[in-house]
Design a protein around this motif. Structure first.
Motif, PDB file in Angstrom:
ATOM      1  N   CYS A  66      -5.937   0.151   5.451  1.00 58.82           N
ATOM      2  CA  CYS A  66      -6.332   1.558   5.598  1.00 58.82           C
ATOM      3  C   CYS A  66      -7.437   1.959   4.629  1.00 58.82           C
ATOM      4  N   CYS A  76       0.844  -1.198   0.000  1.00 57.72           N
ATOM      5  CA  CYS A  76       0.000   0.000   0.000  1.00 57.72           C
ATOM      6  C   CYS A  76       0.884   1.254   0.000  1.00 57.72           C
ATOM      7  N   CYS A  90      -0.083   3.239   3.692  1.00 61.45           N
ATOM      8  CA  CYS A  90       0.248   2.751   5.035  1.00 61.45           C
ATOM      9  C   CYS A  90       1.329   1.679   5.030  1.00 61.45           C
ATOM     10  N   CYS A 148      -6.810  -0.922  -0.123  1.00 63.30           N
ATOM     11  CA  CYS A 148      -5.943  -1.542   0.880  1.00 63.30           C
ATOM     12  C   CYS A 148      -6.783  -2.211   1.968  1.00 63.30           C
TER      13      CYS A 148
HETATM   14 ZN   LIG Z   1      -3.010   0.968   3.300  1.00 62.40          ZN
END
Ligand SMILES: [Zn+2]
Length: 143
Positions: A26, A5, A8, A23
């Motif tokens: 997040c 990702c 994050c 994701c």
């Molecule tokens: Zn993420």
């Protein structure tokens, strides 16, 4: 495939990558529209856990050609984000990585897949030429 990702850093496992992919941690959109900034600490993980080839731009704030290339790199990255990941390494903030990869002049672009160098280019290019060079380099990768 595995895809880190861009927001994050969580490693996502996907059947395929498309504009709807989010994701698992997040919930942000996974397709990055901007190159990911990498540091000495995030670099290894980002390289190891991505199945897509990664195009890395090594640059520095004092380097005029790097400044000129930044918007070009960004433009090409948003156009090609389904085929490769795009990342930037500020050589002043990541001296260890820059040394490891033998960066002697900037800007230098390196295409990497599964931690191995596929191709390398030193010097800035206009958008069409840059995209063409990346496309050529991606042909040498294995999917
Ligand atoms: Zn993420």
């Amino acid at each position: 495939m595995h895809y880190t990702c861009p927001h994050c850093g969580a490693i996502n496992r996907l059947a395929e990558l498309n504009n709807n992919a989010r994701c698992g941690r997040c919930k942000s959109a996974l397709l990055a529209s901007l190159p990911t900034e990498l540091t000495d600490t995030s670099f290894a993980r980002f390289l190891a856990k991505n199945d897509l080839p990664i195009v890395i731009d090594f640059w520095a704030s004092w380097c005029g050609p790097c400044q000129a290339m930044a918007p070009v790199f960004q433009q090409v990255s948003s156009r090609m984000n389904q085929h490769a990941r795009f990342a930037k390494v500020n050589t002043e903030h990541a001296p260890t990585i820059s040394n490891q990869w033998g960066i002697r002049s900037i800007p230098t672009l390196i295409v990497v897949q599964h931690g191995q160098e596929i191709d390398r280019l030193s010097g800035a290019l206009p958008p069409a030429a840059l995209q063409q060079w990346i496309e050529q380099a991606l042909k040498k990768t294995h999917s």
